[in-house]
Enzyme design. Structure first.
Site, PDB file in Angstrom:
ATOM      1  N   GLN A 298       0.802  -1.623  -0.114  1.00 57.94           N
ATOM      2  CA  GLN A 298      -0.201   0.126  -0.001  1.00 57.94           C
ATOM      3  C   GLN A 298       0.898   1.376  -0.069  1.00 57.94           C
ATOM      4  OE1 GLN A 298      -3.717  -0.843   0.064  1.00 57.94           O
ATOM      5  NE2 GLN A 298      -2.663  -2.506  -0.667  1.00 57.94           N
TER       6      GLN A 298
ATOM      7  N   GLY B 258     -11.849   2.809   4.595  1.00 56.79           N
ATOM      8  CA  GLY B 258     -10.821   1.771   4.125  1.00 56.79           C
ATOM      9  C   GLY B 258     -10.115   2.432   3.042  1.00 56.79           C
ATOM     10  N   HIS B 259      -9.140   1.841   2.184  1.00 57.75           N
ATOM     11  CA  HIS B 259      -8.202   2.313   1.452  1.00 57.75           C
ATOM     12  C   HIS B 259      -8.988   2.685  -0.054  1.00 57.75           C
ATOM     13  CE1 HIS B 259      -6.893  -2.093  -0.260  1.00 57.75           C
ATOM     14  NE2 HIS B 259      -8.395  -1.932  -0.090  1.00 57.75           N
ATOM     15  N   ASN B 260      -8.423   3.741  -0.533  1.00 54.84           N
ATOM     16  CA  ASN B 260      -9.040   4.148  -1.818  1.00 54.84           C
ATOM     17  C   ASN B 260     -10.392   4.762  -1.821  1.00 54.84           C
ATOM     18  OD1 ASN B 260      -6.702   3.071  -2.961  1.00 54.84           O
ATOM     19  ND2 ASN B 260      -7.850   1.073  -3.247  1.00 54.84           N
TER      20      ASN B 260
ATOM     21  N   SER C  84     -12.458   1.471  -1.536  1.00 50.59           N
ATOM     22  CA  SER C  84     -12.644   1.901  -2.830  1.00 50.59           C
ATOM     23  C   SER C  84     -14.239   2.317  -3.187  1.00 50.59           C
ATOM     24  CB  SER C  84     -12.330   0.779  -3.781  1.00 50.59           C
ATOM     25  OG  SER C  84     -11.165   0.668  -3.950  1.00 50.59           O
TER      26      SER C  84
END
Length: 263
Positions: free
Chosen positions: A120, A161-163, A181
């Site tokens: 990441q 969360g990521h993105n 995402s």
């Protein structure tokens, strides 16, 4: 408008904290980091290499700012806030104790040998005039940046969360969880313990009731409730019918017996 009046009065009686410029001997400012003369760095705080702390920013005791971070003018990081590398905090944004911004996103590739971690390497970008509650976590993106827009207010114990891309003037109440995402539109309100699945689009101005489970895209302006989420009115109708389910089941059985006897 009592809430607005109360905010005005309390803001007058208890003015917003302003920086007390200085860097104590116990703080660590690594080579290549820049701390503006008008910024405050608290005891045992750390500012990583290549990071910038702008005028009027406040880093309270034990704050850790990683490498290549930016803490914009007037931002306020309470004790024990941790910024991993490549995190940007907008002007006048307040981050409460224990929040961790920029930890690795939860990304793994499945293979014959088990789960392999996907590095990441992105960052986190927080807009201006936002507020992030205690012990909230916002993960770094896989490649680019996880973003939170201007004026967004995030309660304690929220997970992003990521993105993800969270819009401007959004309200995320306690224990909201947003999987990776997912996009959340401007001026949306997610009440306590709302869970949002990954790779979804939650539109602008959406309102989701407490403990709603969002498993598909939600259009602009919708009000939803329940798990899986339904339009608000439909969800309450379902809830009302569930209370009458034993009575309804008996009625169906009696009707079935009557129909069978009639044959």
């Amino acid at each position: 408008d009592p809430p607005a009046a109360l905010a005005a009065v309390l803001g007058h009686l208890y003015p917003h904290r302003v920086a007390r410029p200085g860097i104590p001997a116990t703080a660590i400012v690594e080579a290549g980091a820049r701390v503006a003369p008008g910024a405050e760095v608290g005891p045992y705080a750390v500012v990583g290499e290549g990071s910038e702390v702008e005028e009027g920013a406040i880093l309270e005791a034990h704050v850790v700012v990683g490498r290549r971070c930016r803490v914009a003018s007037g931002a306020w990081l309470h004790p024990h806030v941790v910024l991993y590398d490549d995190v940007s905090i907008g002007a006048r944004t307040e981050v409460h104790s224990g929040a961790i911004l920029g930890a690795d996103g939860f990304g793994y590739a499945a293979g014959s040998a088990g789960l392999r971690k996907v590095p990441q390497v992105g960052g986190v970008e927080i807009g201006a005039d936002a507020e992030i509650g205690a012990n909230t976590c916002i993960d770094r993106a896989t490649l680019e940046a996880t973003t939170v827009g201007d004026g967004t207010k995030i309660d304690d114990l929220v997970m992003i969360g990521h993105n993800c891309a969270v819009g401007s003037h959004v309200v995320l109440c306690g224990q909201v969880g947003i999987a990776g995402s997912t996009t959340v539109g401007d001026q949306t309100v997610l009440a306590g313990q709302v869970g949002v699945g990954g790779h979804l689009k939650v539109g602008r101005g959406v309102k989701a009731g407490g403990q709603t489970g969002i498993t598909s895209d939600v259009p602009d302006g919708a009000s939803v409730f329940g798990t899986p989420c339904l339009p608000h009115r439909d969800a309450f109708r379902v809830s009302a019918e569930l209370k009458r389910l034993p009575e309804t089941a008996r009625l169906v059985r009696d009707l079935a017996k009557g129909a069978e006897a009639a044959r």
